[in-house]
Scaffold this motif. Sequence first.
Motif, PDB file in Angstrom:
ATOM      1  N   ALA A 141      -8.480  -5.873  11.884  1.00 11.43           N
ATOM      2  CA  ALA A 141      -9.187  -6.433  10.719  1.00 11.43           C
ATOM      3  C   ALA A 141      -9.553  -5.343   9.718  1.00 11.43           C
ATOM      4  O   ALA A 141      -9.346  -5.510   8.508  1.00 11.43           O
ATOM      5  CB  ALA A 141     -10.448  -7.180  11.186  1.00 11.43           C
ATOM      6  N   ALA A 142     -10.087  -4.216  10.189  1.00  7.36           N
ATOM      7  CA  ALA A 142     -10.457  -3.117   9.288  1.00  7.36           C
ATOM      8  C   ALA A 142      -9.239  -2.587   8.545  1.00  7.36           C
ATOM      9  O   ALA A 142      -9.298  -2.319   7.341  1.00  7.36           O
ATOM     10  CB  ALA A 142     -11.145  -1.998  10.072  1.00  7.36           C
ATOM     11  N   ASN A 143      -8.118  -2.448   9.254  1.00  2.50           N
ATOM     12  CA  ASN A 143      -6.890  -1.967   8.615  1.00  2.50           C
ATOM     13  C   ASN A 143      -6.412  -2.940   7.540  1.00  2.50           C
ATOM     14  O   ASN A 143      -5.893  -2.514   6.509  1.00  2.50           O
ATOM     15  CB  ASN A 143      -5.803  -1.714   9.662  1.00  2.50           C
ATOM     16  CG  ASN A 143      -5.885  -0.329  10.263  1.00  2.50           C
ATOM     17  OD1 ASN A 143      -5.214   0.592   9.819  1.00  2.50           O
ATOM     18  ND2 ASN A 143      -6.732  -0.170  11.266  1.00  2.50           N
ATOM     19  N   CYS A 144      -6.604  -4.241   7.742  1.00  2.32           N
ATOM     20  CA  CYS A 144      -6.245  -5.221   6.707  1.00  2.32           C
ATOM     21  C   CYS A 144      -7.097  -5.024   5.454  1.00  2.32           C
ATOM     22  O   CYS A 144      -6.583  -5.060   4.340  1.00  2.32           O
ATOM     23  CB  CYS A 144      -6.391  -6.646   7.238  1.00  2.32           C
ATOM     24  SG  CYS A 144      -5.026  -7.142   8.279  1.00  2.32           S
ATOM     25  N   PHE A 145      -8.396  -4.800   5.635  1.00  2.00           N
ATOM     26  CA  PHE A 145      -9.265  -4.551   4.479  1.00  2.00           C
ATOM     27  C   PHE A 145      -8.893  -3.244   3.777  1.00  2.00           C
ATOM     28  O   PHE A 145      -8.975  -3.142   2.548  1.00  2.00           O
ATOM     29  CB  PHE A 145     -10.736  -4.524   4.903  1.00  2.00           C
ATOM     30  CG  PHE A 145     -11.290  -5.874   5.254  1.00  2.00           C
ATOM     31  CD1 PHE A 145     -11.391  -6.879   4.302  1.00  2.00           C
ATOM     32  CD2 PHE A 145     -11.701  -6.146   6.546  1.00  2.00           C
ATOM     33  CE1 PHE A 145     -11.906  -8.134   4.630  1.00  2.00           C
ATOM     34  CE2 PHE A 145     -12.212  -7.400   6.886  1.00  2.00           C
ATOM     35  CZ  PHE A 145     -12.310  -8.398   5.925  1.00  2.00           C
ATOM     36  N   LEU A 146      -8.481  -2.243   4.540  1.00  2.36           N
ATOM     37  CA  LEU A 146      -8.104  -0.950   3.950  1.00  2.36           C
ATOM     38  C   LEU A 146      -6.884  -1.062   3.043  1.00  2.36           C
ATOM     39  O   LEU A 146      -6.715  -0.262   2.119  1.00  2.36           O
ATOM     40  CB  LEU A 146      -7.833   0.075   5.051  1.00  2.36           C
ATOM     41  CG  LEU A 146      -9.060   0.678   5.714  1.00  2.36           C
ATOM     42  CD1 LEU A 146      -8.664   1.448   6.971  1.00  2.36           C
ATOM     43  CD2 LEU A 146      -9.800   1.586   4.747  1.00  2.36           C
ATOM     44  N   LYS A 147      -6.043  -2.035   3.269  1.00  2.00           N
ATOM     45  CA  LYS A 147      -4.818  -2.190   2.470  1.00  2.00           C
ATOM     46  C   LYS A 147      -5.130  -2.397   0.987  1.00  2.00           C
ATOM     47  O   LYS A 147      -4.308  -2.115   0.131  1.00  2.00           O
ATOM     48  CB  LYS A 147      -3.978  -3.344   3.014  1.00  2.00           C
ATOM     49  CG  LYS A 147      -3.394  -3.035   4.376  1.00  2.00           C
ATOM     50  CD  LYS A 147      -2.665  -4.235   4.964  1.00  2.00           C
ATOM     51  CE  LYS A 147      -2.202  -3.926   6.380  1.00  2.00           C
ATOM     52  NZ  LYS A 147      -1.531  -5.078   6.997  1.00  2.00           N
ATOM     53  N   ARG A 148      -6.346  -2.856   0.685  1.00  2.00           N
ATOM     54  CA  ARG A 148      -6.737  -3.069  -0.723  1.00  2.00           C
ATOM     55  C   ARG A 148      -6.841  -1.758  -1.498  1.00  2.00           C
ATOM     56  O   ARG A 148      -6.889  -1.764  -2.722  1.00  2.00           O
ATOM     57  CB  ARG A 148      -8.067  -3.808  -0.783  1.00  2.00           C
ATOM     58  CG  ARG A 148      -7.975  -5.194  -0.191  1.00  2.00           C
ATOM     59  CD  ARG A 148      -9.272  -5.919  -0.276  1.00  2.00           C
ATOM     60  NE  ARG A 148      -9.188  -7.167   0.478  1.00  2.00           N
ATOM     61  CZ  ARG A 148     -10.194  -7.979   0.662  1.00  2.00           C
ATOM     62  NH1 ARG A 148     -11.381  -7.712   0.140  1.00  2.00           N
ATOM     63  NH2 ARG A 148     -10.038  -9.087   1.362  1.00  2.00           N
ATOM     64  N   PHE A 149      -6.901  -0.639  -0.794  1.00  2.00           N
ATOM     65  CA  PHE A 149      -7.024   0.667  -1.445  1.00  2.00           C
ATOM     66  C   PHE A 149      -5.673   1.338  -1.702  1.00  2.00           C
ATOM     67  O   PHE A 149      -5.619   2.434  -2.232  1.00  2.00           O
ATOM     68  CB  PHE A 149      -7.911   1.591  -0.595  1.00  2.00           C
ATOM     69  CG  PHE A 149      -9.328   1.120  -0.498  1.00  2.00           C
ATOM     70  CD1 PHE A 149     -10.264   1.492  -1.461  1.00  2.00           C
ATOM     71  CD2 PHE A 149      -9.737   0.292   0.534  1.00  2.00           C
ATOM     72  CE1 PHE A 149     -11.577   1.051  -1.382  1.00  2.00           C
ATOM     73  CE2 PHE A 149     -11.049  -0.156   0.621  1.00  2.00           C
ATOM     74  CZ  PHE A 149     -11.964   0.216  -0.336  1.00  2.00           C
ATOM     75  N   ILE A 150      -4.587   0.679  -1.332  1.00  2.00           N
ATOM     76  CA  ILE A 150      -3.245   1.271  -1.447  1.00  2.00           C
ATOM     77  C   ILE A 150      -2.608   0.879  -2.772  1.00  2.00           C
ATOM     78  O   ILE A 150      -2.544  -0.300  -3.115  1.00  2.00           O
ATOM     79  CB  ILE A 150      -2.335   0.804  -0.285  1.00  2.00           C
ATOM     80  CG1 ILE A 150      -2.939   1.159   1.062  1.00  2.00           C
ATOM     81  CG2 ILE A 150      -0.935   1.408  -0.431  1.00  2.00           C
ATOM     82  CD1 ILE A 150      -2.230   0.515   2.248  1.00  2.00           C
ATOM     83  N   ARG A 151      -2.130   1.878  -3.490  1.00  2.00           N
ATOM     84  CA  ARG A 151      -1.361   1.663  -4.714  1.00  2.00           C
ATOM     85  C   ARG A 151      -0.063   2.469  -4.602  1.00  2.00           C
ATOM     86  O   ARG A 151      -0.065   3.585  -4.070  1.00  2.00           O
ATOM     87  CB  ARG A 151      -2.126   2.145  -5.959  1.00  2.00           C
ATOM     88  CG  ARG A 151      -3.460   1.466  -6.183  1.00  2.00           C
ATOM     89  CD  ARG A 151      -3.285   0.045  -6.693  1.00  2.00           C
ATOM     90  NE  ARG A 151      -4.569  -0.625  -6.849  1.00  2.00           N
ATOM     91  CZ  ARG A 151      -5.128  -1.418  -5.948  1.00  2.00           C
ATOM     92  NH1 ARG A 151      -4.547  -1.632  -4.789  1.00  2.00           N
ATOM     93  NH2 ARG A 151      -6.288  -2.005  -6.180  1.00  2.00           N
ATOM     94  N   ARG A 152       1.015   1.904  -5.115  1.00  2.00           N
ATOM     95  CA  ARG A 152       2.303   2.600  -5.093  1.00  2.00           C
ATOM     96  C   ARG A 152       2.162   3.958  -5.782  1.00  2.00           C
ATOM     97  O   ARG A 152       1.584   4.062  -6.854  1.00  2.00           O
ATOM     98  CB  ARG A 152       3.373   1.773  -5.801  1.00  2.00           C
ATOM     99  CG  ARG A 152       4.753   2.438  -5.794  1.00  2.00           C
ATOM    100  CD  ARG A 152       5.851   1.509  -6.244  1.00  2.00           C
ATOM    101  NE  ARG A 152       6.007   0.321  -5.415  1.00  2.00           N
ATOM    102  CZ  ARG A 152       6.535   0.306  -4.195  1.00  2.00           C
ATOM    103  NH1 ARG A 152       6.936   1.423  -3.651  1.00  2.00           N
ATOM    104  NH2 ARG A 152       6.651  -0.814  -3.516  1.00  2.00           N
ATOM    105  N   GLY A 153       2.654   4.994  -5.126  1.00  2.00           N
ATOM    106  CA  GLY A 153       2.613   6.337  -5.694  1.00  2.00           C
ATOM    107  C   GLY A 153       1.281   7.049  -5.541  1.00  2.00           C
ATOM    108  O   GLY A 153       1.150   8.199  -5.954  1.00  2.00           O
ATOM    109  N   SER A 154       0.288   6.371  -4.970  1.00  2.00           N
ATOM    110  CA  SER A 154      -1.011   7.034  -4.821  1.00  2.00           C
ATOM    111  C   SER A 154      -0.988   8.012  -3.649  1.00  2.00           C
ATOM    112  O   SER A 154      -0.166   7.902  -2.743  1.00  2.00           O
ATOM    113  CB  SER A 154      -2.130   6.002  -4.641  1.00  2.00           C
ATOM    114  OG  SER A 154      -1.940   5.262  -3.459  1.00  2.00           O
TER     115      SER A 154
END
Length: 194
Positions: A32-45
């Motif tokens: 569940a925590a890893n799913c919430f963390l996905k919101r912080f991912i941007r291409r090229g970041s």
Amino acid sequence: MPNRAAKSELRRQLRRARAALPEKERIAATRAANCFLKRFIRRGSRIGIYWPVGSEIRLDGLIQTALSRGAELYLPYIEPHSLRLWFTPYQADAAQAERKRGSARLHIPQFGGKKIRAHRLHVLCVPLVGIDRQGYRLGQGGGYYDVSLAALKGRTRPQTVGVGFACQLCDALPHEPHDIRLDAFVCEQGIIRF
């Protein structure tokens, strides 16, 4: 100034609570925590992650998604005789580590590669022993993240995200004037922004 013995006792209590999570609950909470963390991912970041030590929450889901979305991942690199962290490109295999650093109980794999400082990251996932509702973190006690974040004064700062289990969230933790609040905390219950 917070009492060092009080902080040590808080660390013991919070580590015990984290380690006591039943296996099925730990797996579900990590997912569940890893799913919430996905919101912080941007291409090229550029995202700073950590190698989990002991019962720290694993970042496998974040890593897999970040790599598939074209983000670059970096692991902390402890420079000898310094508390300020560098960050090196992520490698999935600890056997590829050039060396290990840290105290006898904290063997943290260190990988080679082009090193960057924290100001070059867009997001920095920060491990923790505890965090309070104001965003102040209780770490392992080594000071690496505190020194590295303090060195960013006047520079661009990555978004700092504490990562852990809900049992690590406290109402208040002792902190000092030089402590830097994190921007958010992610656990199995969601994202708390400060």
